[in-house]
Design an enzyme around this catalytic site. Structure first.
Site, PDB file in Angstrom:
ATOM      1  N   ASN A   1       0.857  -1.190   0.000  1.00  0.00           N
ATOM      2  CA  ASN A   1       0.000   0.000   0.000  1.00  0.00           C
ATOM      3  C   ASN A   1       0.885   1.230   0.000  1.00  0.00           C
ATOM      4  O   ASN A   1       1.944   1.265   0.636  1.00  0.00           O
ATOM      5  CB  ASN A   1      -0.901   0.045   1.233  1.00  0.00           C
ATOM      6  CG  ASN A   1      -1.792   1.291   1.244  1.00  0.00           C
ATOM      7  OD1 ASN A   1      -2.738   1.398   0.469  1.00  0.00           O
ATOM      8  ND2 ASN A   1      -1.468   2.252   2.101  1.00  0.00           N
TER       9      ASN A   1
ATOM     10  N   TYR B   1       0.283  10.299   4.219  1.00  0.00           N
ATOM     11  CA  TYR B   1      -0.064  10.608   5.595  1.00  0.00           C
ATOM     12  C   TYR B   1       0.968  11.600   6.128  1.00  0.00           C
ATOM     13  O   TYR B   1       2.173  11.328   6.098  1.00  0.00           O
ATOM     14  CB  TYR B   1      -0.043   9.343   6.464  1.00  0.00           C
ATOM     15  CG  TYR B   1      -0.681   8.138   5.807  1.00  0.00           C
ATOM     16  CD1 TYR B   1      -2.049   8.105   5.545  1.00  0.00           C
ATOM     17  CD2 TYR B   1       0.087   7.042   5.420  1.00  0.00           C
ATOM     18  CE1 TYR B   1      -2.632   7.005   4.932  1.00  0.00           C
ATOM     19  CE2 TYR B   1      -0.482   5.935   4.813  1.00  0.00           C
ATOM     20  CZ  TYR B   1      -1.850   5.914   4.562  1.00  0.00           C
ATOM     21  OH  TYR B   1      -2.422   4.833   3.942  1.00  0.00           O
ATOM     22  N   ARG B   2       0.504  12.713   6.637  1.00  0.00           N
ATOM     23  CA  ARG B   2       1.435  13.731   7.114  1.00  0.00           C
ATOM     24  C   ARG B   2       2.302  13.183   8.245  1.00  0.00           C
ATOM     25  O   ARG B   2       1.890  12.264   8.979  1.00  0.00           O
ATOM     26  CB  ARG B   2       0.673  14.968   7.577  1.00  0.00           C
ATOM     27  CG  ARG B   2      -0.054  14.764   8.904  1.00  0.00           C
ATOM     28  CD  ARG B   2      -0.758  16.028   9.357  1.00  0.00           C
ATOM     29  NE  ARG B   2      -1.250  15.911  10.717  1.00  0.00           N
ATOM     30  CZ  ARG B   2      -2.525  16.063  11.064  1.00  0.00           C
ATOM     31  NH1 ARG B   2      -3.433  16.340  10.155  1.00  0.00           N
ATOM     32  NH2 ARG B   2      -2.878  15.972  12.339  1.00  0.00           N
TER      33      ARG B   2
ATOM     34  N   TRP C   1      -1.739   8.116  10.732  1.00  0.00           N
ATOM     35  CA  TRP C   1      -2.612   7.110  10.147  1.00  0.00           C
ATOM     36  C   TRP C   1      -4.012   7.284  10.720  1.00  0.00           C
ATOM     37  O   TRP C   1      -4.302   6.820  11.828  1.00  0.00           O
ATOM     38  CB  TRP C   1      -2.112   5.710  10.483  1.00  0.00           C
ATOM     39  CG  TRP C   1      -1.029   5.209   9.570  1.00  0.00           C
ATOM     40  CD1 TRP C   1      -0.875   5.482   8.252  1.00  0.00           C
ATOM     41  CD2 TRP C   1       0.045   4.338   9.937  1.00  0.00           C
ATOM     42  NE1 TRP C   1       0.231   4.843   7.758  1.00  0.00           N
ATOM     43  CE2 TRP C   1       0.815   4.130   8.761  1.00  0.00           C
ATOM     44  CE3 TRP C   1       0.432   3.713  11.119  1.00  0.00           C
ATOM     45  CZ2 TRP C   1       1.942   3.322   8.755  1.00  0.00           C
ATOM     46  CZ3 TRP C   1       1.551   2.914  11.112  1.00  0.00           C
ATOM     47  CH2 TRP C   1       2.302   2.720   9.934  1.00  0.00           C
TER      48      TRP C   1
ATOM     49  N   GLU D   1      -1.169   0.887  -5.579  1.00  0.00           N
ATOM     50  CA  GLU D   1      -1.155   2.226  -6.190  1.00  0.00           C
ATOM     51  C   GLU D   1      -0.096   2.334  -7.275  1.00  0.00           C
ATOM     52  O   GLU D   1      -0.249   3.106  -8.226  1.00  0.00           O
ATOM     53  CB  GLU D   1      -0.895   3.290  -5.115  1.00  0.00           C
ATOM     54  CG  GLU D   1      -2.078   3.569  -4.197  1.00  0.00           C
ATOM     55  CD  GLU D   1      -2.249   2.549  -3.109  1.00  0.00           C
ATOM     56  OE1 GLU D   1      -3.260   2.616  -2.375  1.00  0.00           O
ATOM     57  OE2 GLU D   1      -1.380   1.648  -2.967  1.00  0.00           O
TER      58      GLU D   1
ATOM     59  N   ASP E   1      -5.308  22.139   8.872  1.00  0.00           N
ATOM     60  CA  ASP E   1      -5.697  21.092   7.924  1.00  0.00           C
ATOM     61  C   ASP E   1      -6.482  21.623   6.739  1.00  0.00           C
ATOM     62  O   ASP E   1      -6.812  22.803   6.645  1.00  0.00           O
ATOM     63  CB  ASP E   1      -6.500  20.005   8.651  1.00  0.00           C
ATOM     64  CG  ASP E   1      -5.952  18.619   8.359  1.00  0.00           C
ATOM     65  OD1 ASP E   1      -5.711  18.318   7.182  1.00  0.00           O
ATOM     66  OD2 ASP E   1      -5.751  17.856   9.313  1.00  0.00           O
TER      67      ASP E   1
END
Length: 481
Positions: free
Chosen positions: A168, A172-173, A186, A233, A282
């Site tokens: 995967n 994710y920051r 996550w 991906e 955000d």
């Protein structure tokens, strides 16, 4: 030929007048973010900061921050071209007879060519450091004043499903805590978090993770796509770029990373170890509050000899992520229509920040049909987070928010046409009653039928006759208007 790496994309942006180099010193703490915010909101170019304060690695930002740049990234005249290629792929049928099978061979061979290819060496490993490195060497940004620190905001985070072995790649920051550790954001619904949970279930202690920063634009874009959980991906990136993504084995684990990435952080997450991460300004336009998240431990950094640091900022819309989301909206409409052929179009306005509002036009065929569409969307992948879904008839242009508001507000009886349901909500939704769980609203703004209990006449829409329009066209010119 697709872009081999980030540098080729950067050259394309420059050749198309979509890149501005900033040759003087600018601070990664707040100043670069302010530059980027002003540029995207004024329709300005991507920015390459050649001298970020305190660092010798240039910073690239806003590289996807317009539909034109998305087209350059995907090497298409319109993102609709990608959607058409997906339609062609979906319409493949089992061939009948020998001739049909022979005709299918080229397409099958083309599909096979999308799979990632492992190479023995990659530019991302020109420099290898297992000692004497620090995450603080990266020109990571602090984007907003109340952020908890500096964040890596455009990382390609690779992990592996312990049950299936499938890869995967998510985005994710990562908040940099110190020289060797960073937060791993996550969210509970993401696949990285699912791999984490499965490994804990198996009683494992550590989870290998690799983080690539800066790659060819399609590979970076693929990390945010709402793909089915076990679809790699990197395979889809190969489909989009029409050439396989080259991958190279990491130095300290069995994971692979894009061979032509700029920087790769290798390391692990200690299962069960949590640390406070955030706050973070955000994409909702509000700060997501500090919370407990897993910790990434860096064991090795590999990079190009002179790397470029790719990053982004999120905040009050529209921002760069809006244009990336708009491309996803157009590209994945054919996949939604595969399951919901009655859907004609969808739109996610910038102000809805992806999960707050989705507008849907549909071909209505039976009573209650709009509600069926709402529930189907709530049951589909990341669309389950949609807080408000407004469904209109197929003659309404959902890309025109003013038209949707005008017709929807005229068409609804609120008590009759608004439905509330409970279910999972986006982790970043600060208004939900509980983290990750709350209510959602569906609005049936279609014309109502007798079969839905509406027995009054439904009025026609005001419109001038074509004959009068043509006559006044001539008189308008005669009047000098």
């Amino acid at each position: 030929m697709p872009y081999r790496d980030l540098r080729a994309f950067l050259r394309a942006l420059e050749e198309n007048g979509e890149l501005k180099r900033i040759p003087f010193e600018v601070d990664p703490v707040l100043e670069i973010a302010e530059f980027a915010d002003r540029s995207v909101k004024s329709g300005g170019p991507a920015l390459l900061f050649e001298k970020p304060k305190g660092h010798d690695i240039p910073v690239l930002i806003n590289s996807f921050a317009s539909m034109r740049r998305m087209e350059i990234a995907l090497e298409v005249g319109s993102v609709e071209e990608v959607a058409r290629r997906i339609v062609d792929l979906l319409e493949m049928r089992a061939p009948e007879g020998l001739v049909g099978k022979l005709k299918m061979l080229p397409k099958l061979a083309e599909m096979g060519s999308f799979f990632p290819r492992t190479v023995s060496r990659g530019a991302c490993q020109e420099v290898i450091r297992t000692e004497g490195f620090s995450l603080r060497d990266l020109p990571a940004l602090q984007c907003w004043p109340e952020d908890g620190g500096r964040f890596i905001t455009l990382p390609l985070v690779f992990s592996r499903n312990p049950d299936t072995g499938k890869r995967n790649c998510g985005m994710y920051r990562m908040q940099i805590f110190d020289e060797r550790t960073a937060g791993m954001h996550w969210q509970t619904h993401k696949q990285g978090a699912e791999h984490y949970r499965r490994m804990r279930h198996h009683g494992l202690k550590r989870m290998d993770v690799a983080v690539a920063i800066g790659a060819d634009p399609v590979t970076m874009f693929s990390a945010i796509l709402p793909l089915p959980p076990d679809l790699d991906e990197m395979i889809f990136a190969g489909f989009l770029r029409q050439r396989p993504v080259e991958m190279v084995k990491c130095q300290t684990s069995d994971l692979e990373a894009p061979a032509n990435a700029e920087i790769v952080l290798e390391g692990y997450v200690e299962l069960g170890e949590l640390r406070t991460e955030g706050p973070f300004g955000d994409h909702t336009g509000f700060y997501s509050l500090a919370d407990e998240y897993p910790v990434f431990h860096a064991t090795c950094v590999t990079r190009r000899d002179q790397p470029i640091y790719a990053t982004t900022i999120v905040g009050p819309p529209p921002m760069e992520d809006y244009y990336m989301g708009k491309a996803i909206e157009r590209i994945f409409l054919p996949l939604m229509r595969l399951q919901l052929p009655e859907v004609r179009d969808i739109a996610m306005p910038a102000e809805g920040v992806f999960h707050n509002l989705i507008l849907v036009s549909m071909r209505k065929s039976y009573p209650g049909h709009a509600r069926k569409v709402m529930h189907a969307i709530w049951g589909t992948g990341q669309a389950m987070f949609s807080k408000c879904i407004v469904v209109v008839d197929e003659d309404v242009d959902v890309q025109n928010s003013r038209e949707v508001a005008w017709k929807a507000l005229n068409h609804i009886d609120p008590e009759r046409d608004i439905q509330f349901v409970m279910g999972p909500v986006d982790s970043l939704d600060h208004s939900s009653r509980l983290p990750n769980y709350g209510s959602k609203m569906g609005v049936d703004a279609t014309r109502k039928w007798p079969g839905e209990g509406f027995t009054r006449p439904w009025p026609g829409m005001i419109e001038m006759s074509p004959e009068v329009k043509r006559r006044v066209d001539e008189l308008w010119k005669q009047a000098g208007l």
